[in-house]
Design a protein around this motif. Sequence first.
Motif, short mmCIF file in Angstrom:
data_model
loop_
_atom_site.label_atom_id
_atom_site.label_comp_id
_atom_site.label_asym_id
_atom_site.label_seq_id
_atom_site.Cartn_x
_atom_site.Cartn_y
_atom_site.Cartn_z
N GLN A 1 0.83 -1.21 0.00
CA GLN A 1 0.00 0.00 0.00
C GLN A 1 0.86 1.25 0.00
N ILE A 2 2.00 1.21 0.73
CA ILE A 2 2.89 2.37 0.77
C ILE A 2 3.45 2.64 -0.62
N LYS A 3 3.78 1.58 -1.35
CA LYS A 3 4.33 1.76 -2.70
C LYS A 3 3.29 2.40 -3.61
N ARG A 4 1.99 2.06 -3.41
CA ARG A 4 0.93 2.58 -4.29
C ARG A 4 0.32 3.87 -3.75
N LEU A 5 0.78 4.35 -2.60
CA LEU A 5 0.15 5.50 -1.95
C LEU A 5 0.29 6.77 -2.79
N VAL A 6 1.44 6.97 -3.42
CA VAL A 6 1.65 8.19 -4.20
C VAL A 6 0.66 8.26 -5.36
N GLY A 7 0.54 7.16 -6.10
CA GLY A 7 -0.40 7.16 -7.22
C GLY A 7 -1.84 7.31 -6.76
N ASP A 8 -2.21 6.63 -5.65
CA ASP A 8 -3.58 6.75 -5.14
C ASP A 8 -3.88 8.17 -4.71
N ALA A 9 -2.91 8.79 -4.02
CA ALA A 9 -3.10 10.18 -3.58
C ALA A 9 -3.22 11.12 -4.77
N LEU A 10 -2.43 10.85 -5.85
CA LEU A 10 -2.50 11.67 -7.06
C LEU A 10 -3.87 11.58 -7.71
N LEU A 11 -4.42 10.36 -7.79
CA LEU A 11 -5.75 10.17 -8.39
C LEU A 11 -6.83 10.86 -7.54
N CYS A 12 -6.74 10.74 -6.21
CA CYS A 12 -7.73 11.39 -5.32
C CYS A 12 -7.64 12.90 -5.42
N THR A 13 -6.39 13.44 -5.50
CA THR A 13 -6.22 14.88 -5.61
C THR A 13 -6.79 15.39 -6.91
N GLY A 14 -6.54 14.67 -8.00
CA GLY A 14 -7.11 15.07 -9.28
C GLY A 14 -8.63 15.05 -9.25
N PHE A 15 -9.19 14.03 -8.59
CA PHE A 15 -10.65 13.96 -8.48
C PHE A 15 -11.20 15.17 -7.74
#
Length: 360
Positions: free
Chosen positions: A243-257
């Motif tokens: 989850q830590i490895k994927r956190l940056v991409g997940d946060a980027l998608l949420c921020t864009g949303f």
Amino acid sequence: DELRPILASKHQNEGFAERSKQWYQRRVAITAGDIATVRKLGKPPHLIMRIMDCALLLFQKGISKITMDPDRPGFIGTSWPDSLKLMGDTKFLGNLLNFPKDTINDEVVELLEPYLSADDFNLERAKAVSGNVAGLLSWCRAMSFFFSINKEVLPLKANLAVQEGRLIIANTDLAEAQAQLDAKQKELDIVQAKFDGAVSHKQMLLDDAEATRRKMTNATALIEGLAGEKTRWTEAGLRFSDQIKRLVGDALLCTGFLSYSGPFNQEFRDLLQKNWKTMCMRNKIPFSEDLDLIKMLVDQATAGEWVLQGLPTDNLSIQNGIIVTKAARFPLLIDPQGQATIWIKKEKSTDCDSALIPLL
């Protein structure tokens, strides 16, 4: 069980007696001056003459032959001369107060019925034409009603005397039975105390045994549970690392949303998410393929509370709620059905009046 019908009969007798007393006391004060005023009238109102005819019937005085009044069609003729004689008696008022009620019979009540059933034979009308003498009207009605009650009371009084005698005998038997019961109750209390002590001691032993059993069960469960914790913790550590490895991409998608999806419908929002995921893969930014924006940005309890406050349950409405609550600036809402307004007023009930600025 034998006492119940006796007591019921006694209460019934007392109730009839009280009702008859109340009706007998319904009369307006009449003075000798009021009677003298009526006697001086050359032609008193027809209602007064009919009231005095009722008094003649109750005192069982002779009245004129009953005929219809030629001057008042539909009314019985009056016996005013006989009424003057009745009022001329110096004991008339005293006789009213001490009237022998038990002398009223069925015949008298039957003769009173045509007078009492007349439309104008009421206290208000009598007061309007005769002042305090109108109290005689209430007195006549009370005597008629008293007779209907007294017919039931007289046999009940006789029955009451019989029932009271039975009650005395029953109370005597009850006292003897109660004395025997008290003696047996004392013996029972002694035995019951011994029994309760034995039961209490038994229960204490059972409670101790149950407590020991629970401790053993808990200890066994704890030992067995700890044996499997190492595996679970190892698996959880691996999931957290991923989850830590994927956190940056997940946060980027949420921020864009949150930043760009607000004006668009659900279909276009999904298209934006698909394009952003393609860009992340192109730039080798790890993200969760099954990312759920709603679960990522709001907990289930908060979303459930929004629904209770009026927010629709579809994903688009929940996403709109996330944007409204997470946005850094005041949101512009297009709300033709008023659903968002209702939800915001309930969700921000303390300051919603200053926060909502309608443009149209």
